[in-house]
Design a protein around this motif. Structure first.
Motif, mmCIF file in Angstrom:
data_model
loop_
_atom_site.group_PDB
_atom_site.id
_atom_site.type_symbol
_atom_site.label_atom_id
_atom_site.label_comp_id
_atom_site.label_asym_id
_atom_site.label_seq_id
_atom_site.Cartn_x
_atom_site.Cartn_y
_atom_site.Cartn_z
ATOM 1 N N LYS A 72 0.872 -1.187 0.000
ATOM 2 C CA LYS A 72 0.000 0.000 0.000
ATOM 3 C C LYS A 72 0.902 1.229 0.000
ATOM 4 O O LYS A 72 2.078 1.123 0.345
ATOM 5 C CB LYS A 72 -0.849 0.043 1.292
ATOM 6 C CG LYS A 72 -1.639 -1.220 1.584
ATOM 7 C CD LYS A 72 -2.949 -1.244 0.819
ATOM 8 C CE LYS A 72 -3.752 -2.498 1.116
ATOM 9 N NZ LYS A 72 -3.694 -3.541 0.151
ATOM 10 N N PRO A 73 0.337 2.412 -0.301
ATOM 11 C CA PRO A 73 1.176 3.621 -0.223
ATOM 12 C C PRO A 73 1.838 3.761 1.145
ATOM 13 O O PRO A 73 2.981 4.191 1.254
ATOM 14 C CB PRO A 73 0.186 4.758 -0.494
ATOM 15 C CG PRO A 73 -0.876 4.123 -1.347
ATOM 16 C CD PRO A 73 -1.012 2.713 -0.827
ATOM 17 N N ALA A 84 -4.299 -2.418 -4.255
ATOM 18 C CA ALA A 84 -3.984 -0.982 -4.334
ATOM 19 C C ALA A 84 -3.648 -0.527 -5.755
ATOM 20 O O ALA A 84 -3.402 0.656 -5.982
ATOM 21 C CB ALA A 84 -2.832 -0.646 -3.385
ATOM 22 N N GLN A 89 -6.759 1.626 -8.101
ATOM 23 C CA GLN A 89 -6.970 3.076 -8.152
ATOM 24 C C GLN A 89 -5.672 3.726 -8.607
ATOM 25 O O GLN A 89 -4.605 3.406 -8.073
ATOM 26 C CB GLN A 89 -7.325 3.623 -6.772
ATOM 27 C CG GLN A 89 -8.818 3.906 -6.599
ATOM 28 C CD GLN A 89 -9.413 3.017 -5.565
ATOM 29 O OE1 GLN A 89 -8.734 2.744 -4.586
ATOM 30 N NE2 GLN A 89 -10.621 2.543 -5.773
ATOM 31 N N GLU A 94 -4.433 6.614 -8.168
ATOM 32 C CA GLU A 94 -3.672 7.389 -7.177
ATOM 33 C C GLU A 94 -2.843 6.502 -6.259
ATOM 34 O O GLU A 94 -1.672 6.776 -6.009
ATOM 35 C CB GLU A 94 -4.612 8.299 -6.355
ATOM 36 C CG GLU A 94 -4.501 9.774 -6.701
ATOM 37 C CD GLU A 94 -3.164 10.197 -7.376
ATOM 38 O OE1 GLU A 94 -2.153 10.251 -6.666
ATOM 39 O OE2 GLU A 94 -3.126 10.452 -8.598
ATOM 40 N N SER A 95 -3.461 5.420 -5.725
ATOM 41 C CA SER A 95 -2.678 4.588 -4.809
ATOM 42 C C SER A 95 -1.560 3.850 -5.558
ATOM 43 O O SER A 95 -0.441 3.710 -5.043
ATOM 44 C CB SER A 95 -3.561 3.636 -4.000
ATOM 45 O OG SER A 95 -4.407 2.918 -4.828
ATOM 46 N N ASP A 102 1.112 6.390 -6.118
ATOM 47 C CA ASP A 102 1.790 6.717 -4.855
ATOM 48 C C ASP A 102 2.829 5.642 -4.522
ATOM 49 O O ASP A 102 3.932 5.947 -4.056
ATOM 50 C CB ASP A 102 0.783 6.824 -3.704
ATOM 51 C CG ASP A 102 0.078 8.177 -3.700
ATOM 52 O OD1 ASP A 102 0.532 9.087 -4.419
ATOM 53 O OD2 ASP A 102 -0.938 8.306 -2.989
#
Ligand code: PGA
Length: 256
Positions: free
Chosen positions: A217-218, A238, A241, A243-244, A247
């Motif tokens: 995960k981020p 993750a 998405q 964005e994640s 990241d």
């Protein structure tokens, strides 16, 4: 040797066509800002490969299959060949993901044939290995993952090694929210690299990227990616998405 990290998004059997194309566009649009610092690859469900390939365009994001057949063509209902993946724009394929090893009972002998045919047909291979919780509790982590590498790379020569990447994915960490700690992961990655060094040579062992996968995960990416032998991540949940996923890619790129 500096290894440019690789971050892969394994979309498994998620999304629909529209969602897959939109996610690929979002990832591709933002990938320019980290170009040269980290490579990105996405692994959509097979039916969406062509749509996703179009959405990626010339962004440099790699497209991969989640699996490949060990046969070149023929009467193999439901299977997808190396040439089909390449036709759809793929340059890489996952082989031996735990949901196929443990979920579907795929053994090293079959996986070795898949690795061979994928390399012969012109794909790169991201080979996944990992121990179950039971194997870890019995102290068999190293034997298990090294056995999987030996078995699945059985037909792979030194020349092929420039087109092979590994992913260490402890089965107990996949989709569970539980991740291996950095030290726990690092010692397995180091053992895998040392196995590759004795099996091939120091140069290819130093070059090969060994990704970590399992609930990345981020929030936990940076500490994992700071480890010496962890060269990127294979991300499931993750990666759904933009964005994640991005990241995690940024956290990975920052280590260099
Ligand atoms: P996860 O999946 O990130 O959802 O744990 C990783 C994988 O299966 O490759």
């Amino acid at each position: 040797m500096t290894r440019i990290p690789l971050v892969g998004g394994n979309w498994k059997m998620h999304l629909d066509g529209q969602g897959a194309a939109a996610l690929a566009s979002d990832i591709s649009r933002s990938s320019g800002s980290i170009e040269g610092e980290v490579e990105l690859a996405i692994f959509p469900p097979h039916p969406y490969l062509s749509m996703v390939s179009a959405a990626i365009g010339g962004s440099g994001v790699h497209l991969g299959g989640q699996d490949v057949s060990d046969e070149p063509s023929g009467a193999f209902t439901g299977q997808v060949s190396t040439s089909m993946l390449i036709d759809c724009g793929c340059s890489i394929t996952l082989i031996g993901h735990s949901e196929r090893r443990h979920g579907l009972g795929e053994q090293d002998e079959l996986l070795a044939r898949k690795v061979r045919i994928a390399l012969d047909g012109g794909l790169r291979v991201l080979l996944c290995v990992g121990e179950t919780l039971e194997e870890r509790d019995q102290g068999r982590t190293f034997d298990t993952v090294i056995g999987q590498v030996r078995g699945s790379l059985d037909a792979v020569t030194l020349d092929d090694m420039s087109r092979v990447e590994l992913a260490y994915e402890p089965v107990w960490a996949i989709g569970t929210g539980r991740t291996a700690g950095p030290a726990e992961a690092q010692e397995v990655h180091a053992a895998l690299r040392s196995e590759l060094c004795s099996r091939y040579d120091a140069r290819s062992a130093a070059r090969i990227r060994i990704l970590y996968g399992g609930s990345v995960k981020p929030a936990n990416a940076a500490e994992l990616m700071a480890c010496e032998d962890i060269d990127g991540a294979l991300v499931g949940g993750a990666s759904l998405q933009a964005e994640s996923f991005l990241d995690i890619a940024r956290a990975t790129a920052r280590r260099e």
